[in-house]
Design a protein around this motif. Structure first.
Motif, mmCIF file in Angstrom:
data_model
loop_
_atom_site.group_PDB
_atom_site.id
_atom_site.type_symbol
_atom_site.label_atom_id
_atom_site.label_comp_id
_atom_site.label_asym_id
_atom_site.label_seq_id
_atom_site.Cartn_x
_atom_site.Cartn_y
_atom_site.Cartn_z
ATOM 1 N N SER A 1 44.346 -2.657 15.633
ATOM 2 C CA SER A 1 44.411 -2.475 14.179
ATOM 3 C C SER A 1 43.050 -2.055 13.644
ATOM 4 N N ALA A 2 41.962 -2.528 14.269
ATOM 5 C CA ALA A 2 40.629 -2.078 13.839
ATOM 6 C C ALA A 2 40.461 -0.582 14.125
ATOM 7 N N LYS A 3 40.980 -0.118 15.275
ATOM 8 C CA LYS A 3 40.877 1.310 15.608
ATOM 9 C C LYS A 3 41.763 2.148 14.679
ATOM 10 N N ALA A 4 42.912 1.579 14.278
ATOM 11 C CA ALA A 4 43.778 2.278 13.321
ATOM 12 C C ALA A 4 43.063 2.396 11.979
ATOM 13 N N ALA A 5 42.369 1.328 11.589
ATOM 14 C CA ALA A 5 41.616 1.357 10.333
ATOM 15 C C ALA A 5 40.504 2.401 10.420
ATOM 16 N N LEU A 6 39.842 2.454 11.572
ATOM 17 C CA LEU A 6 38.752 3.415 11.756
ATOM 18 C C LEU A 6 39.279 4.857 11.636
ATOM 19 N N MET A 7 40.465 5.093 12.198
ATOM 20 C CA MET A 7 41.060 6.431 12.145
ATOM 21 C C MET A 7 41.342 6.820 10.693
ATOM 22 N N SER B 1 19.745 -0.164 20.411
ATOM 23 C CA SER B 1 20.750 -1.163 20.740
ATOM 24 C C SER B 1 21.399 -1.624 19.437
ATOM 25 N N ALA B 2 22.717 -1.470 19.361
ATOM 26 C CA ALA B 2 23.368 -1.579 18.057
ATOM 27 C C ALA B 2 24.360 -2.715 17.943
ATOM 28 N N ILE C 1 30.238 2.590 19.971
ATOM 29 C CA ILE C 1 30.311 1.131 19.989
ATOM 30 C C ILE C 1 31.761 0.691 19.900
ATOM 31 N N GLY C 2 32.141 -0.202 20.774
ATOM 32 C CA GLY C 2 33.495 -0.731 20.703
ATOM 33 C C GLY C 2 33.546 -2.019 21.492
ATOM 34 N N GLN C 3 34.573 -2.810 21.215
ATOM 35 C CA GLN C 3 34.734 -4.052 21.981
ATOM 36 C C GLN C 3 36.204 -4.303 22.182
ATOM 37 N N GLU D 1 35.926 -9.142 16.722
ATOM 38 C CA GLU D 1 36.484 -7.936 17.335
ATOM 39 C C GLU D 1 36.731 -6.866 16.255
ATOM 40 N N PHE D 2 37.280 -7.310 15.136
ATOM 41 C CA PHE D 2 37.559 -6.377 14.049
ATOM 42 C C PHE D 2 36.256 -5.822 13.477
ATOM 43 N N ARG D 3 35.251 -6.695 13.375
ATOM 44 C CA ARG D 3 33.966 -6.272 12.795
ATOM 45 C C ARG D 3 33.324 -5.174 13.658
ATOM 46 N N ILE D 4 33.259 -5.400 14.953
ATOM 47 C CA ILE D 4 32.577 -4.416 15.805
ATOM 48 C C ILE D 4 33.316 -3.091 15.812
ATOM 49 N N ASN D 5 34.655 -3.159 15.882
ATOM 50 C CA ASN D 5 35.416 -1.915 15.994
ATOM 51 C C ASN D 5 35.631 -1.206 14.661
#
Ligand code: CTP
Ligand code: MG
Length: 438
Positions: free
Chosen positions: A360-366, A263-264, A286-288, A313-317
């Motif tokens: 924007s968190a998903k864009a950063a992840l990409m 569990s993360a 993991i995403g929110q 939200e930004f932290r988790i994603n």
């Protein structure tokens, strides 16, 4: 007919603007020029191939030759090289290395036209826009030619070899020809050039934005390897979610024997990954997804762990994923040569009101995956961007939607597991509901 092929890879790519010419940029881990080379080399109708490279680049390949200062010079040197290696060549196909998505069908159609006895073949597509002809000063529009008679020129272009040689030797040096059919028709205005339908995806990489298009096309062409993973070991984070639990099932179905699902969501990756060693695959689902305008979400609230819902939200994603990756490497959770896959979102490409944190968190992840995945890290790191997928997280946000337009978690999971088995790193794979097999 004996057909030789010239692949033009000797340009400097001035409009692309990087010091490494565009044809050497990696696309899913392989340089752009190799794509068309592989298609041409693998075609039974083509007898010999030369690839023209800039003098500054040495490529270890028996078919490599040195090109010229202009495209026209490169074609000419290529034709001479072909005729030297195989003097009985009757026809020649010329292709831009900067067009990676040449298809077998286009080559088939060209060969068929050459077999019918035409002097040459051009590959073109219709233009969605009107084409305007300018006057000599290039400041005024002189005419809009009938669009149905206009086409956009691609490559390959194919020729009777003798005719092309004569045209290249006969055309004035001063004229700014952009392709070889232009040269042929200048010298032999009566030459019969058969038109063959090209392909929208047979794009030429000219500027940076073409590379983004090319990445999308390349990833769509990812064949479904359905590789057997028997005996492999994996970690799935976010395994309780819609996509995560489908990933666990998919890994089991492919023969993965040990699957860890710590569990993360809360806590520190160094704690929840503790004790897991040397797995082959790590998949983080993991995403929110929370909706909210920035001014609302960014307010400091006592409930939010990091001060505001926006930051949580930004932290988790995003930042949590970076920490997971760091710990997975430093604690040897994933073995050298292993594979890490993150799950992003197609919303990363475009910010929308109400989703400033999530998208924007998903864009950063990409961006993280593209950059870090291309560094020397000893493992493969890739990203899958699912489009709209029928998950509990989505149902909570958007209510009931037409199921026909949504991918199922099982379909998305199958692609995620496919990507985990690919040799590339730093790549992004977009999937949309209508591109998936059912
Ligand atoms: N080409 C070549 N030799 C040259 C110039 C171009 O082999 N002297 C090749 C390019 O490598 C490319 C193809 O011709 O595969 C089409 O040319 P273009 O898209 O114009 O590429 P570049 O000339 O490299 O780019 P730019 O015009 O922006 O400098
Ligand atoms: Mg050019």
């Amino acid at each position: 007919m004996i057909l030789g092929a010239i692949i033009l890879a000797a340009g400097s790519g001035a409009r692309f603007g990087t010091s490494m010419p565009k044809q050497f940029i990696p696309l899913n881990g392989r340089p752009v020029w190799e794509y068309a080379y592989k298609t041409i080399k693998g075609h039974v109708g083509i007898n010999s191939v030369v690839v023209m490279f800039p003098p500054s680049v040495s490529v270890l390949n028996d078919d490599a030759r040195v090109g010229g200062n202009t495209r026209r010079d490169s074609t000419y040197l290529g034709l001479k090289a072909l005729l030297e290696t195989q003097p009985d060549i009757t026809h020649v196909l010329v292709h831009d290395a900067a067009r990676p998505f040449l298809t077998r069908k286009i080559i088939d159609d060209c060969i068929e036209a050459l077999n019918s006895g035409y002097d040459a073949v051009d590959v073109t597509i219709k233009s969605p826009d009107s084409i305007a002809r300018l006057d000599a000063s290039e400041s005024f529009v002189e005419a809009i030619p009938d669009r149905s008679k206009m086409r956009l020129g691609q490559t390959p272009q194919c020729f009777n070899a003798k005719l092309l040689l004569q045209a290249l030797e006969g055309a004035p040096e001063s004229l700014p020809f952009t392709d070889d059919i232009g040269i042929l028709l200048h010298v032999f205005p009566a030459a019969k050039v058969k038109n063959v339908e090209g392909d929208e995806e047979n794009i030429k990489i000219t500027t940076q934005s073409d590379l983004i298009k090319a990445e999308r096309i390349a990833n769509k062409m990812l064949d479904n390897p359905k590789k057997n993973l028997s005996g492999a070991r994996a970690v799935v984070l976010g395994a309780s979610g819609g996509i995560g639990s489908a990933v666990v099932e998919e890994l089991r179905a492919r023969g993965v024997t040990e699957i860890y699902t710590p569990s993360a969501r809360n806590g520190n990756p160094s704690d929840f990954l503790k004790g897991i060693k040397d797995v082959d695959i790590v998949i983080s689902c993991i995403g929110q997804l929370n909706r909210g305008d920035f001014l609302e979400m960014a307010k400091i609230t006592p409930e939010a762990e990091f001060g505001s819902l926006w930051f949580d939200e930004f932290r988790i994603n995003f930042t949590l994923q970076g920490q997971i990756f760091w710990d997975a490497l430093h604690m040897d959770v994933v073995k050298r040569g292993g594979s890490v896959v993150f799950v992003g979102s197609s919303s990363a490409y475009h910010g929308r009101p109400g989703y400033s944190a999530y998208s924007s968190a998903k864009a950063a992840l990409m961006n993280f995956v593209q950059s870090v995945g291309s560094e020397e890290i000893g493992v493969r790191l890739n990203l899958v961007n699912p489009g709209r997928c029928d998950t509990p997280m989505r149902q909570r946000m958007f209510g009931e939607e037409d199921k026909e337009t949504l991918a199922t978690p099982k379909q998305v999971a199958s692609k995620i597991v496919d990507v985990s088995t690919l040799p590339c790193s730093g790549s992004v794979f977009d999937i949309r509901a209508n591109e998936l097999d059912t």
